[in-house]
Scaffold this motif. Structure first.
Motif, PDB file in Angstrom:
ATOM      1  N   HIS A  88     -12.753   7.849  -8.783  1.00 38.79           N
ATOM      2  CA  HIS A  88     -12.084   7.455 -10.021  1.00 38.79           C
ATOM      3  C   HIS A  88     -11.275   6.188  -9.755  1.00 38.79           C
ATOM      4  CE1 HIS A  88     -10.105   7.792 -13.874  1.00 38.79           C
ATOM      5  NE2 HIS A  88      -8.909   7.922 -13.319  1.00 38.79           N
ATOM      6  N   LEU A  89     -11.602   5.113 -10.449  1.00 43.50           N
ATOM      7  CA  LEU A  89     -10.896   3.838 -10.299  1.00 43.50           C
ATOM      8  C   LEU A  89      -9.795   3.748 -11.352  1.00 43.50           C
ATOM      9  CD1 LEU A  89     -10.550   0.903  -9.279  1.00 43.50           C
ATOM     10  CD2 LEU A  89     -12.393   0.248 -10.839  1.00 43.50           C
TER      11      LEU A  89
ATOM     12  N   ARG B 112      -4.779  -1.403  -7.608  1.00 42.39           N
ATOM     13  CA  ARG B 112      -5.960  -0.639  -8.029  1.00 42.39           C
ATOM     14  C   ARG B 112      -6.426   0.255  -6.884  1.00 42.39           C
ATOM     15  NH1 ARG B 112      -7.118  -0.251 -13.240  1.00 42.39           N
ATOM     16  NH2 ARG B 112      -9.344  -0.787 -13.134  1.00 42.39           N
ATOM     17  N   VAL B 113      -6.686   1.503  -7.199  1.00 35.00           N
ATOM     18  CA  VAL B 113      -7.073   2.477  -6.174  1.00 35.00           C
ATOM     19  C   VAL B 113      -8.312   3.248  -6.619  1.00 35.00           C
ATOM     20  CG1 VAL B 113      -4.734   2.746  -5.259  1.00 35.00           C
ATOM     21  CG2 VAL B 113      -5.492   4.228  -7.141  1.00 35.00           C
ATOM     22  N   LEU B 114      -9.011   3.760  -5.632  1.00 35.85           N
ATOM     23  CA  LEU B 114     -10.120   4.676  -5.870  1.00 35.85           C
ATOM     24  C   LEU B 114      -9.703   6.057  -5.391  1.00 35.85           C
ATOM     25  CD1 LEU B 114     -13.138   2.454  -4.798  1.00 35.85           C
ATOM     26  CD2 LEU B 114     -12.805   3.446  -7.065  1.00 35.85           C
ATOM     27  N   ILE B 115      -9.818   7.038  -6.296  1.00 32.77           N
ATOM     28  CA  ILE B 115      -9.463   8.422  -6.013  1.00 32.77           C
ATOM     29  C   ILE B 115     -10.747   9.212  -5.765  1.00 32.77           C
ATOM     30  CG2 ILE B 115      -8.269  10.479  -6.859  1.00 32.77           C
ATOM     31  CD1 ILE B 115      -6.411   8.088  -6.579  1.00 32.77           C
ATOM     32  N   PHE B 116     -10.819   9.905  -4.654  1.00 33.57           N
ATOM     33  CA  PHE B 116     -12.002  10.717  -4.344  1.00 33.57           C
ATOM     34  C   PHE B 116     -12.023  11.939  -5.256  1.00 33.57           C
ATOM     35  CE2 PHE B 116     -14.110  13.786  -1.230  1.00 33.57           C
ATOM     36  CZ  PHE B 116     -15.382  13.398  -1.616  1.00 33.57           C
ATOM     37  N   CYS B 117     -13.154  12.134  -5.953  1.00 33.76           N
ATOM     38  CA  CYS B 117     -13.294  13.229  -6.920  1.00 33.76           C
ATOM     39  C   CYS B 117     -14.480  14.116  -6.532  1.00 33.76           C
ATOM     40  CB  CYS B 117     -13.495  12.673  -8.331  1.00 33.76           C
ATOM     41  SG  CYS B 117     -12.087  11.728  -8.948  1.00 33.76           S
TER      42      CYS B 117
ATOM     43  N   MET C  37      -5.546  12.169 -11.234  1.00 32.42           N
ATOM     44  CA  MET C  37      -4.209  11.624 -11.055  1.00 32.42           C
ATOM     45  C   MET C  37      -3.638  11.901  -9.672  1.00 32.42           C
ATOM     46  SD  MET C  37      -3.364   9.940 -13.761  1.00 32.42           S
ATOM     47  CE  MET C  37      -5.073   9.400 -13.731  1.00 32.42           C
ATOM     48  N   ASN C  38      -3.930  13.045  -9.112  1.00 34.78           N
ATOM     49  CA  ASN C  38      -3.281  13.469  -7.866  1.00 34.78           C
ATOM     50  C   ASN C  38      -4.241  13.675  -6.712  1.00 34.78           C
ATOM     51  OD1 ASN C  38      -0.685  13.639  -9.195  1.00 34.78           O
ATOM     52  ND2 ASN C  38      -1.458  15.508 -10.175  1.00 34.78           N
ATOM     53  N   GLY C  39      -5.514  13.305  -6.916  1.00 32.10           N
ATOM     54  CA  GLY C  39      -6.483  13.438  -5.839  1.00 32.10           C
ATOM     55  C   GLY C  39      -6.207  12.449  -4.710  1.00 32.10           C
ATOM     56  N   GLU C  40      -7.029  12.520  -3.699  1.00 27.86           N
ATOM     57  CA  GLU C  40      -6.839  11.705  -2.497  1.00 27.86           C
ATOM     58  C   GLU C  40      -7.146  10.228  -2.763  1.00 27.86           C
ATOM     59  OE1 GLU C  40      -8.669  11.278   2.059  1.00 27.86           O
ATOM     60  OE2 GLU C  40      -9.576  12.660   0.603  1.00 27.86           O
ATOM     61  N   ILE C  41      -6.188   9.349  -2.487  1.00 33.82           N
ATOM     62  CA  ILE C  41      -6.432   7.909  -2.529  1.00 33.82           C
ATOM     63  C   ILE C  41      -7.239   7.534  -1.294  1.00 33.82           C
ATOM     64  CG2 ILE C  41      -5.382   5.612  -2.467  1.00 33.82           C
ATOM     65  CD1 ILE C  41      -2.910   6.794  -3.804  1.00 33.82           C
ATOM     66  N   VAL C  42      -8.377   6.867  -1.501  1.00 30.60           N
ATOM     67  CA  VAL C  42      -9.238   6.545  -0.356  1.00 30.60           C
ATOM     68  C   VAL C  42      -9.511   5.048  -0.218  1.00 30.60           C
ATOM     69  CG1 VAL C  42     -10.337   8.818  -0.343  1.00 30.60           C
ATOM     70  CG2 VAL C  42     -11.338   6.952  -1.694  1.00 30.60           C
ATOM     71  N   SER C  43      -9.132   4.252  -1.195  1.00 34.32           N
ATOM     72  CA  SER C  43      -9.341   2.803  -1.087  1.00 34.32           C
ATOM     73  C   SER C  43      -8.363   2.100  -2.028  1.00 34.32           C
ATOM     74  CB  SER C  43     -10.783   2.417  -1.434  1.00 34.32           C
ATOM     75  OG  SER C  43     -11.074   1.101  -1.011  1.00 34.32           O
TER      76      SER C  43
END
Length: 428
Positions: free
Chosen positions: A32-33, A93-98, A117-123
């Motif tokens: 999720h971007l 800007r972040v990518l959240i692993f879903c 909203m609260n998932g792991e930020i990975v990038s």
């Protein structure tokens, strides 16, 4: 396309062939971007320092760079953000692993709100809002720019093209801002192995910065008692008191001569003061600051990360060398170097080549005016013959608005080219 549209969240799905599997099976990963969320302080235009989203991001960035010999802590990224007068969480800007994404269509309803909203930020990538000078003596001549920094991806999610997704997204945002009159170009600093990637993905081109490696003898930095005057004093910078003077001097010394980051008084008070801490030294006469300097250790050498001098001083012909020698002496002693007449130690200092050019110009003026005095001592701390050119080709630019001054053209034009220099203090 509006700015709001450019910042819209989106789902990116990446399908990869499974490792160590010969049957052609694949796995699809969903991300999720979105922008970071920012709580606005009701009493000011700034952002609260307890923003959970921003704090998670700072910890993520620190974890990715934990492999470095001296890894930056989360506070480093927090400081970069909160002390920036133009900080904007929507431009991080972040990518959240879903992993629980199950739908085929890229719409938010397919992913749980909590995971998005609260998932792991990975990038991550951040756009820094900056103004660049054009090297013009005209006051206020500026280029609105977006700096790309804090680009990082979790080791567990690397080699999936996530940084490319974020870079293209950032370029889209910046070019959209240009359409509304807000941004003319983008800049970033890249190591040699990544420059072809930035050129291919974003059409970034390198703009050289001229630097020189200068060997010097510590004993030549000793300031004799007969050379000291009550008129001149070195001290550590004091903020916010010194901010206005330093802002005006920096504008004259760097902004009106170079393509560089422009600094407001607020930027000096908040950002520069926090970045340099007690390493920023100033030289002043009885009434005002005439020069400033900060150095840092870079492996087996030192680098000048901040310098400037009032070149309108007429009482001393060799003002650049005069100030540099005195400020280097106190800055190196602060770090732990022993500055004394009996020292046999030599060090190497990486500094912008324009400083050597200024010193040579001052020297020629002194010889012409036969104003020797004791000024020759201020040139003795290094041997010009031993200076080695060590230019930095890492700064890269892409232009969005061709009607604005073009950084590439300004630095490469045949007549009166403008030198490019991003002081390490302003790096991102």
């Amino acid at each position: 396309m509006t700015m709001t549209t450019a910042l819209n969240p989106a789902i990116h799905s990446i399908t990869l062939k499974d490792d160590n599997d010969d049957d052609g099976s694949t796995t699809t990963y969903h991300y999720h971007l979105r922008s970071l969320r920012q709580n606005k302080n009701s009493h000011s235009s700034g952002c609260e320092k307890n923003d959970g989203d921003i704090q998670r991001w700072t910890k993520f960035c620190a974890s990715v760079f934990a492999y470095k010999p001296s890894p930056p802590p989360p506070e480093y990224f927090s400081r970069h953000f909160y002390n920036d007068p133009r900080c904007d969480a929507s431009l991080v800007r972040v990518l959240i692993f879903c992993p629980n994404y199950a739908g085929r269509n890229a719409n938010r309803s397919d992913v749980g709100e909590d995971e998005m909203m609260n998932g792991e930020i990975v990038s991550s990538v951040r756009i820094f809002l900056r103004k660049l000078s054009t090297g013009s003596s005209s006051s206020g001549a500026a280029i609105e720019a977006g700096g790309i920094g804090e680009v990082c991806t979790s080791p567990n999610h690397q080699r999936r093209g996530l940084s490319k997704i974020l870079l293209k997204d950032a370029i889209n945002i910046m070019s959209t801002m240009n359409e509304s009159g807000g941004m003319s170009c983008s800049l970033l600093h890249a190591n040699p192995e990544f420059r072809p990637v930035y050129n291919k993905v974003g059409a970034y081109e390198s703009v050289p910065s001229k630097w020189s490696l200068v060997p010097m003898e510590l004993k030549k930095l000793t300031i004799s008692t007969t050379d000291k005057s009550n008129k001149w004093m070195t001290r550590q910078a004091i903020f916010p008191q010194d901010a206005s003077q330093l802002q005006a001097l920096h504008a004259e010394y760097s902004e009106k001569r170079l393509i560089t980051i422009m600094r407001s008084t607020e930027y000096w008070k908040n950002y520069v003061s926090a970045e340099l801490g007690n390493s920023l030294w100033v030289l002043e006469d009885n009434t005002s600051i005439v020069a400033w300097l900060s150095i840092r250790e870079r492996g087996d050498r030192y680098q000048l990360r901040e310098f400037g001098v009032d070149r309108n001083i007429t009482s001393i012909t060799n003002i650049t060398a005069f100030a540099l020698r005195r400020l280097l002496s106190v800055a190196l002693q602060q770090i732990g170097e022993d500055i004394n007449a009996d020292s046999d130690k030599k060090i190497s200092l990486l500094l912008p080549t324009i400083i050597l050019s200024d010193m040579e110009q001052d020297k020629m003026i002194g010889l012409t005016n036969e104003c020797r005095g004791n000024w020759e001592d201020d040139y003795s701390f290094f041997d010009p013959i031993s200076v080695v050119e060590e230019n930095d080709d890492g700064w890269m630019y892409v232009m969005f608005d061709r009607s604005e001054p073009n950084v590439l053209e300004l630095t490469m034009r045949e007549k009166n080219p403008v030198q490019h220099l991003i002081w390490p203090t302003d790096s991102f």
